[in-house]
Scaffold this motif. Structure first.
Motif, mmCIF file in Angstrom:
data_model
loop_
_atom_site.group_PDB
_atom_site.id
_atom_site.type_symbol
_atom_site.label_atom_id
_atom_site.label_comp_id
_atom_site.label_asym_id
_atom_site.label_seq_id
_atom_site.Cartn_x
_atom_site.Cartn_y
_atom_site.Cartn_z
ATOM 1 N N GLN A 284 -0.892 -0.344 7.992
ATOM 2 C CA GLN A 284 -0.819 -1.087 6.553
ATOM 3 C C GLN A 284 0.062 -0.671 5.770
ATOM 4 O OE1 GLN A 284 -5.187 -1.587 6.427
ATOM 5 N NE2 GLN A 284 -4.630 -3.736 6.073
ATOM 6 N N ALA A 285 0.284 0.634 5.567
ATOM 7 C CA ALA A 285 0.974 1.315 4.550
ATOM 8 C C ALA A 285 2.704 1.359 5.025
ATOM 9 C CB ALA A 285 0.618 2.618 4.128
ATOM 10 N N TYR B 42 0.868 -1.242 -0.025
ATOM 11 C CA TYR B 42 0.170 0.098 -0.076
ATOM 12 C C TYR B 42 0.762 1.212 0.117
ATOM 13 C CZ TYR B 42 -3.713 -3.227 1.458
ATOM 14 O OH TYR B 42 -4.536 -4.070 1.368
ATOM 15 N N ASP B 43 0.068 2.629 -0.266
ATOM 16 C CA ASP B 43 0.975 3.772 -0.525
ATOM 17 C C ASP B 43 0.046 4.746 0.303
ATOM 18 O OD1 ASP B 43 -0.664 4.924 -2.401
ATOM 19 O OD2 ASP B 43 0.174 3.680 -3.859
ATOM 20 N N ILE C 6 6.516 5.309 4.328
ATOM 21 C CA ILE C 6 5.328 5.203 3.906
ATOM 22 C C ILE C 6 5.678 5.653 2.243
ATOM 23 C CG2 ILE C 6 3.055 6.419 3.851
ATOM 24 C CD1 ILE C 6 3.286 6.728 6.774
ATOM 25 N N CYS D 98 -6.663 1.269 2.881
ATOM 26 C CA CYS D 98 -5.919 0.701 3.964
ATOM 27 C C CYS D 98 -5.626 1.676 5.157
ATOM 28 C CB CYS D 98 -4.479 0.247 3.392
ATOM 29 S SG CYS D 98 -3.432 1.578 3.243
ATOM 30 N N ASP E 153 -3.421 5.211 -1.021
ATOM 31 C CA ASP E 153 -4.289 4.014 -0.352
ATOM 32 C C ASP E 153 -4.747 4.477 1.077
ATOM 33 O OD1 ASP E 153 -4.079 2.509 -2.678
ATOM 34 O OD2 ASP E 153 -2.256 1.678 -1.998
ATOM 35 N N VAL E 154 -3.796 5.264 1.754
ATOM 36 C CA VAL E 154 -4.324 5.771 3.170
ATOM 37 C C VAL E 154 -5.321 6.776 2.989
ATOM 38 C CG1 VAL E 154 -3.455 6.537 5.273
ATOM 39 C CG2 VAL E 154 -2.030 4.773 4.072
#
Length: 265
Positions: free
Chosen positions: A73-74, A59-60, A87, A69, A63-64
């Motif tokens: 998670q990133a 994830y990037d 991140i 996510c 995505d946050v």
């Protein structure tokens, strides 16, 4: 634990911002600090490569922001320092996918559990730059001793002052004392006179920087590298320690003048 947010920026591309972020973060982590790096260069990420983490991205940051996510998670844990995280930036989106308020929110979520948040700003002074400085408590401006790079850095300093991001500090990267001595390169004193900001570090030209970046191993981990020592010294200064500047000439000259200029002699 309330993190200090540090944005590393420049104006001109290719002066070593991303390399500086990776090395400073690694040096701070080696000193026992919990560090989160944020790649703010949406669409052109490179920090993951220099940190050797490109194969671990799931994830990037976008995505946050867009809710695909959770923040944790990133966060990619570094291979060698369990309290250092990255991140990553999104590779397939543009800088409009992130807003200054998004960056402030992410940094505020990270602050309680982190010592330092270091943001890698994209080159230029457009949206990505404004995203990167939005949450900054402190800004480090990186430049090479080249006229075009210093001119762009001066523009950035002016914008930081207008945005009330006071007291930016200078990292002068890739200084070659031989070229300075032969009047073929701006001296550190010249650059300081032109920019009029505090000096926090001078990193000498060192081929081991490129070798380390290509291997995903920041040069700060190389005990024999002069550039690595310079980055370790900058990390100490970020933490408030009074570390003298390296004498790259092994003699007086401009270094004595610089130390006088910065109040360290």
């Amino acid at each position: 634990m309330t993190a200090q947010v540090i944005t590393v920026t420049s104006g001109k591309g290719g002066v070593g911002k991303t390399t500086a972020v990776a090395n400073l973060a690694t040096a701070l982590a080696a000193d026992g600090k919990k560090v989160v790096c944020i790649d703010g260069d949406i669409g052109l990420r490179n920090l993951d490569v220099i940190m050797g983490l490109e194969n671990r991205i799931v994830y990037d940051i976008v995505d946050v922001i867009e809710g695909r996510c959770k923040l944790k998670q990133a966060m990619i844990r570094d291979k060698h320092h369990p309290d250092m995280y990255l991140i990553p930036a999104a590779q397939t989106r543009d800088k409009n996918a992130v807003s200054p308020s998004d960056m402030v929110r992410i940094c505020n979520d990270l602050r309680p559990d982190t010592d330092f948040i270091i943001i890698d700003s994209p080159a230029g002074i457009e949206r990505g730059f404004r995203n990167a400085i939005a949450a900054a408590d402190r800004v480090l401006v990186v430049t090479n001793p080249e006229v075009s790079a210093v001119r762009d850095a001066d523009r950035v300093v002016g914008i930081l002052e207008a945005e009330e991001k006071s007291n930016p500090a200078l990292i002068l990267n890739r200084l070659n004392p031989t070229l300075v001595r032969n009047n073929d390169m701006l001296s550190a004193e010249d650059v300081l006179d032109l920019l009029g900001i505090q000096l926090i570090g001078i990193v000498p030209e060192d081929e081991s920087v490129i070798i380390g970046s290509n291997r995903g191993a920041p040069v700060v981990t190389d005990a024999k590298s002069r550039a690595g020592q310079a980055f370790r010294n900058i990390a100490k200064r970020i933490q408030g320690e009074a570390v003298p500047f390296m004498d790259l000439e092994q003699q007086g000259g401009i270094w004595g003048a610089i130390q006088k200029l910065t109040g360290r002699k």
